[in-house]
Structure formats: C-alpha cells, structure tokens
Motif scaffolding. Structure first.
Motif, PDB file in Angstrom:
ATOM      1  N   ILE A 185       6.266 -18.388   0.528  1.00  0.00           N
ATOM      2  CA  ILE A 185       5.383 -17.806   1.539  1.00  0.00           C
ATOM      3  C   ILE A 185       4.162 -17.283   0.789  1.00  0.00           C
ATOM      4  O   ILE A 185       4.045 -17.456  -0.412  1.00  0.00           O
ATOM      5  N   CYS A 186       3.257 -16.631   1.500  1.00  0.00           N
ATOM      6  CA  CYS A 186       2.122 -16.008   0.832  1.00  0.00           C
ATOM      7  C   CYS A 186       2.657 -14.970  -0.137  1.00  0.00           C
ATOM      8  O   CYS A 186       3.614 -14.263   0.153  1.00  0.00           O
ATOM      9  N   GLU A 187       2.040 -14.870  -1.306  1.00  0.00           N
ATOM     10  CA  GLU A 187       2.536 -13.966  -2.343  1.00  0.00           C
ATOM     11  C   GLU A 187       2.066 -12.526  -2.137  1.00  0.00           C
ATOM     12  O   GLU A 187       2.494 -11.629  -2.859  1.00  0.00           O
ATOM     13  N   HIS A 188       1.183 -12.287  -1.222  1.00  0.00           N
ATOM     14  CA  HIS A 188       0.616 -10.953  -0.980  1.00  0.00           C
ATOM     15  C   HIS A 188       0.282 -10.258  -2.304  1.00  0.00           C
ATOM     16  O   HIS A 188       0.733  -9.144  -2.581  1.00  0.00           O
ATOM     17  N   CYS A 189      -0.522 -10.964  -3.083  1.00  0.00           N
ATOM     18  CA  CYS A 189      -0.829 -10.562  -4.455  1.00  0.00           C
ATOM     19  C   CYS A 189      -1.493  -9.193  -4.523  1.00  0.00           C
ATOM     20  O   CYS A 189      -2.154  -8.749  -3.596  1.00  0.00           O
ATOM     21  N   LYS A 205      -6.667  -6.548   1.829  1.00  0.00           N
ATOM     22  CA  LYS A 205      -5.318  -6.123   1.486  1.00  0.00           C
ATOM     23  C   LYS A 205      -5.107  -4.786   2.170  1.00  0.00           C
ATOM     24  O   LYS A 205      -5.924  -3.876   2.017  1.00  0.00           O
ATOM     25  N   ARG A 206      -4.039  -4.658   2.926  1.00  0.00           N
ATOM     26  CA  ARG A 206      -3.829  -3.402   3.637  1.00  0.00           C
ATOM     27  C   ARG A 206      -3.431  -2.313   2.671  1.00  0.00           C
ATOM     28  O   ARG A 206      -2.524  -2.495   1.854  1.00  0.00           O
ATOM     29  N   LEU A 213      -4.277  -9.903   4.753  1.00  0.00           N
ATOM     30  CA  LEU A 213      -4.508 -10.433   6.098  1.00  0.00           C
ATOM     31  C   LEU A 213      -5.923 -10.987   6.242  1.00  0.00           C
ATOM     32  O   LEU A 213      -6.813 -10.668   5.461  1.00  0.00           O
ATOM     33  N   VAL A 214      -6.099 -11.817   7.272  1.00  0.00           N
ATOM     34  CA  VAL A 214      -7.430 -12.326   7.616  1.00  0.00           C
ATOM     35  C   VAL A 214      -7.859 -11.663   8.919  1.00  0.00           C
ATOM     36  O   VAL A 214      -7.148 -11.740   9.921  1.00  0.00           O
ATOM     37  N   ASP A 215      -9.002 -11.013   8.911  1.00  0.00           N
ATOM     38  CA  ASP A 215      -9.543 -10.455  10.150  1.00  0.00           C
ATOM     39  C   ASP A 215     -10.152 -11.613  10.947  1.00  0.00           C
ATOM     40  O   ASP A 215     -11.189 -12.158  10.586  1.00  0.00           O
TER      41      ASP A 215
ATOM     42  N   TYR B 218      -9.986  -3.514   0.441  1.00  0.00           N
ATOM     43  CA  TYR B 218      -8.828  -2.815   0.999  1.00  0.00           C
ATOM     44  C   TYR B 218      -9.206  -2.289   2.370  1.00  0.00           C
ATOM     45  O   TYR B 218     -10.328  -1.849   2.583  1.00  0.00           O
ATOM     46  N   ARG B 219      -8.288  -2.307   3.292  1.00  0.00           N
ATOM     47  CA  ARG B 219      -8.523  -1.697   4.590  1.00  0.00           C
ATOM     48  C   ARG B 219      -7.259  -1.002   5.021  1.00  0.00           C
ATOM     49  O   ARG B 219      -6.158  -1.454   4.686  1.00  0.00           O
ATOM     50  N   SER B 220      -7.433   0.061   5.804  1.00  0.00           N
ATOM     51  CA  SER B 220      -6.249   0.749   6.282  1.00  0.00           C
ATOM     52  C   SER B 220      -5.762   0.109   7.571  1.00  0.00           C
ATOM     53  O   SER B 220      -6.514  -0.546   8.265  1.00  0.00           O
TER      54      SER B 220
END
Lengths: 556, 240
Positions: A185-189, A205-206, A213-215, B218-220
C-alpha cells in the motif's frame, strides 16, 4: 527534539498466502469508480516478479524518490524545483496506462441477449479506456505465483541487482525457485517525495497521524507526484484529472477501526499502531551517505515511548495522552524497534517509508523440508539461512538496500522462535539457549510469538481515535447538529456539474453511497443513466446505458 | 456598433472573466484541473504540449509588450519604430509558428487517439475552436500587414485597450483598424470570456509558489469538513 506521531503498519510476510482479499476489499471500498479502474491502492505482488506497475523499482528509469547531490544534500531524483516546473507541460517519466495495465470489462450483455444458435455466446473483453474490444495481455498481478517467470523473471529489477553481485544465478526453473507475496500500500513516508514534488502543494502529511493525503480541491493534475513516488503508489484519475492514493482508510482510523485491508486480511498478517519519531532528525537521517545505513538511521529517529523524557517531550509537543499510551502498547513499535524483526521496503529511496515488513522465513523452511531435513530444528535452520544465499540476497535488495545482516538477524529470530515454540508444543521445557543465540530472552521470544502467531485482534490493532472531543463530529452518520443530508446543495445531489464530470462541490461520502445504493436497489432502468458516465465496474448489466459503448453508427 | 464592440463588449468580457473565476473557485474547486490526457498517450504529447505552452507564453509576453507598454516608454529606451516592428515581427512569428505547430499537433492527437477523443467534452471542442481561431487570426492579421513598417497597432489598439482599464474607452481609436485585427480582437475577447468556464482555467493555477515553499507540507486534521455546516443565521426560519 520535536516529537511527532504516526500510524504505521507492519506486515508479516510469512503469513501471506497471496489471496488478494486485501486488494479486492480495498478496491471495492475506494477505487470502484470510473477513472481509477486501473488503480489498486493495495496490490499483492509475487516476488520475484515485475510488480505493479511493471518494473516500478527501476529508478534509473522512473526517477522516483530522493538522491544525494554533490554536496550530500537531499534532492528529488526527478530534478529540482525549476526543472519540475519547466517539464510541467509534459512529464517525461510518467508511466502510461500500458505500464500499469489497460483495464477492461466484458460485454456481458451478449451472454443474455444473443439469439438462439449453435454457438455459445461469448462475452468479449472490452477496454475501459477506449471502449473497443481488446486482447488481455497484462494486469496488476499477471505474473501471480510466478506465472511466466521463465520468460519474465529476468525483468524483476531486484533480480538484476542480485545477479550483478552474485556469481550464482537466480534460477527460474519453477521447482527450484523460491517465492513469496508482497502486499503493498502507500508507505505514508516520513520524508515523502510525492509531497515534495507536488507543485500545487495539494499533497500533505497530516500532522496528527502522519497519513499522506491529496487535497482533491487543490490538486490541479500536474502529475509530478506520480513520478515522485518511487513506489508508484500515487495514481492519476484520468476522468477527474486529479491524483489519488491510499488514504490509510483515515475515516476508519479516526474512529479507531483498522484499515479495510487489515480488517479483511485472511492471514491476519497486518499490524497497525503508533510510532513516535523525532521530526528534527528526519533530514539528517534521510541524507545518510551510505544507502545501507538508511535502515539503522530510520530506526534511530524512532523514539521509545517507555522513556519518561520522550513522554514528557511528546506531551510538550501536543501529542494527546491516549496517543502516547497507544504508542507504548503499539505492536508496530514492538516489531520494528524492540524485536527488530520488521524491515522497511526499499530504504534506499530515502523517503523513510512507514509500512514495514517481516521478511518471510518460509522459503528457507520449505527448502529444508524438501531436502529431507527437519525444517524447524534450530541448527538446521540457522545453517540454512546462511547457505540459501539467493533468497537472503534478494530479500536484502528489497528491505535493506542490499545489506544482508539485518535480514539475517530478523530471519534468525523467526527461526529461533519456531524451534523454541516447537519444543514447548512437544511438551519439553526449552532452556532458553536458542533464544540467547539471537540475543533475546525466552520471555521475549514467547511475547513475540503471541504477537506474531496468536495475533489477537486487539494486539494487532492498537489505534487511538481522533481526539475524543472530535469523535462525535467525525462520524458522518451521527452528525450532532442535524441530518446527514443537510449539507450545502443537498439532498438533491445530482450528476455532473457544468464544467466536466464530477465538477461542483463534493457530497459527503455517506450521502453519495446512499444515493447510489438507493438508485440501484429501486431502478428498473440501468443505474446511473443521464447522471454521469457509467462506471463499468458498477454496471449491473441492466440495459444499455448511454455512453457505455460508442454509437452504432460510429462503430461501423 | 462601434460602441457595442469596443465600448461595451470588453466590459462584459471582464465581468464574465472575473465573475466566472470567482464562481468557479467557490463552486468548482474539484473541477479546476488541467484534465491531462498524458496517461492515454504520451509520445505526441511529449513534443506538442511543451511547444504549444512555451509558444503561447511567448505570445502572451509579446501581447503584454505591444499592448500594455506605451510607445513613449520604448521610445525613451531608444527603440525606434523600425526596430520595434522587426522585433515584434520576427519574435512574434517565431512564437506564433511554435504555438500553431503545437496546437495543430495537439488537436491531431486529440482527434486520432481513441481514448483522448472519448475524453473530449463539447466544452473542450468549443474551446479548441475559439483558441485555434484566435491564434490563427492573430498570425494572419500580423503577417497580412507585415510589409514595410507594418501596421502600427501601438497608435490605435494599444491605447484603446489601456483606455478600457481607465474606464474611459476611446472607441473612436478602433474605427480605422484593419478588419483582420478587429476580428482577432473580438475572437480574443471571446476566448478570455471562455477561460473560467473551460479547462483553460488551469492557467490561473500556474504553480509558481512551488519555488518558494518547503518541500514537505504538513497540515492538521480538518474537522470542519466532516461536521455539519455551521449554525444558521438567526433570522432564518426555524422549523416549518
């Protein structure tokens, strides 16, 4: 020290039977729409094999990930910012649909509508891209179970690397070969190259859970992220013109549920948990001069949640209490940092991936059993790990940039666990010498066994919810201040906006699904007609929706 | 007619452009994209798309220079009319040829590659028509009036365009302008009006900010998006 938290995953490859349930449920949940027919956020590859998209690991060609420039600083392998903008009108290293595979459906209608005759009616395959009849030649797992390995096996970029180094050849005669499955899956690096290459700044990156994520509202379809990701886990939706990727099922994680792929995993091989890391050290760790050091460097930035100083720092940096507690119980932290049996996928891309893998011991055990030896006896196993060099070197190319020591250490721990537990199962009392040989205590071995073999649901998934204060609001179906259909423009949601498919404001996911289901449950007519293009994966074979096939005149 | 074309139409177009952009941004952020078709076909696109885009950027720069910079400014820099004409003729033609070659290739690709043509909407077709017309008419107008010193639009069209922005349109300046130029201006205005309502809108998202932002964003977690809409204003009726 700046403490950040991330939800990470570990997969135990020994238990993967290659059933593709994770892929299918993920597809059903996320990519059963038009525009992403070819997209598998989760796919399972047979290794050795080319993978999906084909030969994605060949970064000489695809230019994914980071590299060090002459001054030892990190730079995107696809080029710097100016180069990215200069090439924005046509990305020179974008995989095209043939590198993934051309998605298709079948002309099922012919099965039921064919006139009575002597021949069986046949449902022809039709391309979902061009709508024309097509010959099926490749798919996301075409070389499943080493299918075609004698012909295609050489095309695995990792096999090529091993061959460069080893005089002995990786054999592809079926009976001599080893194989294992690699779900991806995506590695969420931690240092995501896709985020760095997004010109619009739409990828992020949250901060709370590290999910990349992609907005969808800010993505402008420049396609640089697809190239940037060395794992090729960002995809371009060719209908909406936006990038899409694995979301780590964040709507589920936020309410404490595991991802769909984990939840449905038949082998129960996935683990989810919190990792705390030091954000200040990321750039330094990712720019380690030697690729083989990257695994250790990444281990080095992970913080030990048992350390009171780390806990104090985490609290200072705003990490919620239940997240710190979850980090202490995290199975992922245990497998990665405590037992050190899990390894990252291709650390040499310098993206600091956060989906780690426990390398498979099974090829070694199988090979032993075939030779008539006892495949679970400690001495046999330890010896075999060393002699069966090809699997070891191949695994090292995948998980540690070619350094065999961590792979061997991990496999030896798994081997020690097998023989230790076997002794217990046979009624003996192990003296702990096997455990000592791999630097663990008998207690630790048994703990690891509980995690890996017993693998209770609540041990595999330790997921803190989004802040409790938000929890109620986060549940779409239980909106606190009114009806869930009560969003702007609703509830009369309908079809395409004026400027192309799916334009206009997006409807909340639950509402959209509700309408689609209600439509299909009650319609006498083909679902979806007049509303948008038909999604062939969803098409129930009912009727001949407009736009499904080219007009009859055009076909002649 | 003079007032209508040169006094009223430009303002209608401006309102459509600005209003359209605001509308599109508010209601269709999701549809605001390049709608790239590179996934379907990349060999032709590899050459055609950069040719067209770089060409049209040069053309844009030429228009800014010719229309927005007053002749008196270039005179002060010591650029005489002849030198300016040569520069605009040679530079403009080169950029124009690049642009036309690019767009012709792009349209050829769009028509002949099955999947690309399938993904072409009616909106796209109208846009391509107007875009091609504007480019070709511009080239034709320029090259028809190229002999000698050429047609000096900097005495007529340019001051007229600038007068639009000062809200005192000098429509009389456009009366004597060659008809080819007049048509080019009208088609060009139509193209500008189309921008917010077609895929051309992607020109307003040229990602120059990429040069200045940090690599990792980065975003919350955004809880707003998932909650119900905010409290209604008090004066709205409650219940039935």
């Amino acid at each position: 020290m700046k403490v950040m938290s991330q939800i990470a995953m570990v997969m135990n490859l020994d238990k993967c039977i290659g059933c593709h349930t994770c892929s299918v449920t993920c597809k059903q949940a996320w990519t059963n729409r038009s525009g992403v027919e070819y997209v598998w956020f989760n796919n399972v590859e047979t290794r050795p094999g080319q993978g999906y998209p084909r030969r994605y690991e060949d970064q000489q060609r695809w230019k994914g990930g980071w590299e060090l420039n002459k001054r030892g600083k990190l730079k995107l392998k696809q080029g710097g910012r100016l180069k990215r903008l200069a090439e924005i009108f046509s990305n020179p290293v974008l995989p095209d649909i043939k590198d993934y595979y051309e998605p298709w459906t079948y002309d099922y209608h012919k099965l039921t509508n064919a006139p009575l005759g002597d021949d069986f009616p046949v449902a022809e395959p039709r391309s979902l891209i061009s709508g024309k009849p097509m010959k099926i030649e490749w798919s996301s797992n075409w070389d499943d179970n080493l299918g075609g390995a004698p012909e295609h096996g050489d095309l695995d970029p990792m096999v090529a690397k091993v061959r460069e180094q080893a005089a002995e050849k990786v054999k592809f005669a079926f009976e001599q070969t080893f194989m294992f499955y690699l779900p991806r899956i995506c590695e969420h690096c931690i240092n995501p190259a896709c985020v760095a290459s997004c010109p619009s700044g739409a990828m992020y990156k949250r901060a709370e859970d590290g999910i990349v994520l992609v907005d969808q509202d800010s993505c402008r379809g420049w396609r640089q992220c697809v190239t940037g990701c060395p794992y090729k886990k960002v995809y371009f939706n060719h209908r909406t013109g936006k990038a899409e990727k694995c979301t780590l099922c964040y709507p589920r994680l936020e309410v404490g549920l595991p991802t769909v792929c984990s939840e449905t995993c038949v082998g129960r091989l996935r683990y989810l948990g919190v990792i705390l890391y030091d954000a200040d050290q990321v750039t330094r760790a990712a720019s380690a001069p030697r690729e083989t050091d990257l695994y250790e460097e990444q281990l080095g930035i992970f913080l030990d949640p048992e350390d009171p100083e780390v806990r104090a720092a985490a609290e200072r940096d705003g990490i919620p209490y239940d997240w710190i507690e979850a980090a202490r119980r995290s199975p992922v932290h245990a497998l990665i940092s405590k037992y050190k049996v899990a390894l990252p996928l291709h650390p040499e891309y310098r993206t600091m991936p956060m989906v780690w893998y426990i390398p498979p011991l099974s090829p070694v055990v199988d090979a032993l059993n075939e030779t008539g030896h006892d495949g679970e006896e400690a001495d046999n196993l330890f010896g075999a790990i060393d002699t069966l060099r090809i699997p070891l070197e191949y695994l090292a190319e995948i998980f540690t940039a070619g350094d065999m020591r961590p792979v061997r250490a991990s496999l030896e721990k798994l081997a020690a666990m097998r023989s230790h537990m076997r002794e217990i199962n046979l009624g003996g009392t192990p003296d702990g010498s096997t455990a000592e040989r791999v630097g663990m205590s008998a207690y630790e071995i048994e703990e690891m066994y509980r995690l890996l073999a017993v693998a209770k649901y609540e041990d595999r998934y330790v997921i803190p919810t989004a802040a409790v204060g938000n929890a109620q609001a986060l549940e779409e179906s239980v909106l606190p201040e009114g009806c869930s259909l009560d969003f702007e423009g609703g509830p009369g949601m309908g079809g395409s906006g004026p400027v192309g498919e799916a334009s206009g404001r997006p409807a909340p996911v639950a509402v959209e699904n509700f309408h689609v289901l209600a439509d299909r449950a009650t319609a006498d007519e083909p679902a979806d007609t007049g509303r948008s293009r038909v999604n062939l994966l969803n098409w129930d074979g009912n009727g001949r929706p407009e736009g499904l096939f080219p007009d009859r005149e055009e076909r002649q | 007619m003079t007032t209508l074309l040169w006094g009223i139409l430009p303002y209608v177009i401006l309102v459509l452009l600005i209003g359209g952009l605001i509308w599109r941004y508010r209601y269709d952020k999701f549809g605001w994209t390049t709608r790239s078709s590179q996934l379907y076909e990349s060999k032709l696109l590899r050459w055609a798309s950069p040719a067209f885009h770089y060409g049209i950027l040069f053309v844009l720069a030429g228009h800014v220079m010719g229309l927005l910079i007053p002749e008196s400014w270039t005179d002060k820099l010591g650029v005489n009319e002849h030198a300016y004409h040569l520069m605009s003729l040679i530079g403009g033609t080169a950029a124009g040829v690049l642009t036309v070659a690019g767009i012709v290739l792009l349209i050829y690709r769009r028509r002949t590659t099955g999947p690309v043509f399938l993904a072409t909407t009616r909106n796209d077709k109208l846009m391509y028509l107007v875009l091609l017309a504007a480019i070709v008419l511009g080239m034709v107008a320029k090259l028809t009036h190229a002999s000698g010193e050429g047609y000096n639009y900097r005495h007529t069209i340019s001051p007229w365009l600038r007068s639009i922005f000062t809200l005192q349109p000098k429509t009389e300046l456009m009366v004597g302008v060659p008809v080819l130029y007049q048509i080019h201006v009208v088609v060009g205005l139509a193209l500008i009006a189309l921008v917010p309502f077609s895929r051309l809108v992607h020109m307003f998202s040229a990602p120059l900010q990429y040069l200045f932002r940090p690599y990792i964003v980065y975003r919350s977690r955004d809880t707003e998006r998932l909650t119900a809409r905010p409290e209604r204003r008090g004066w709205e009726r409650i219940g039935q």
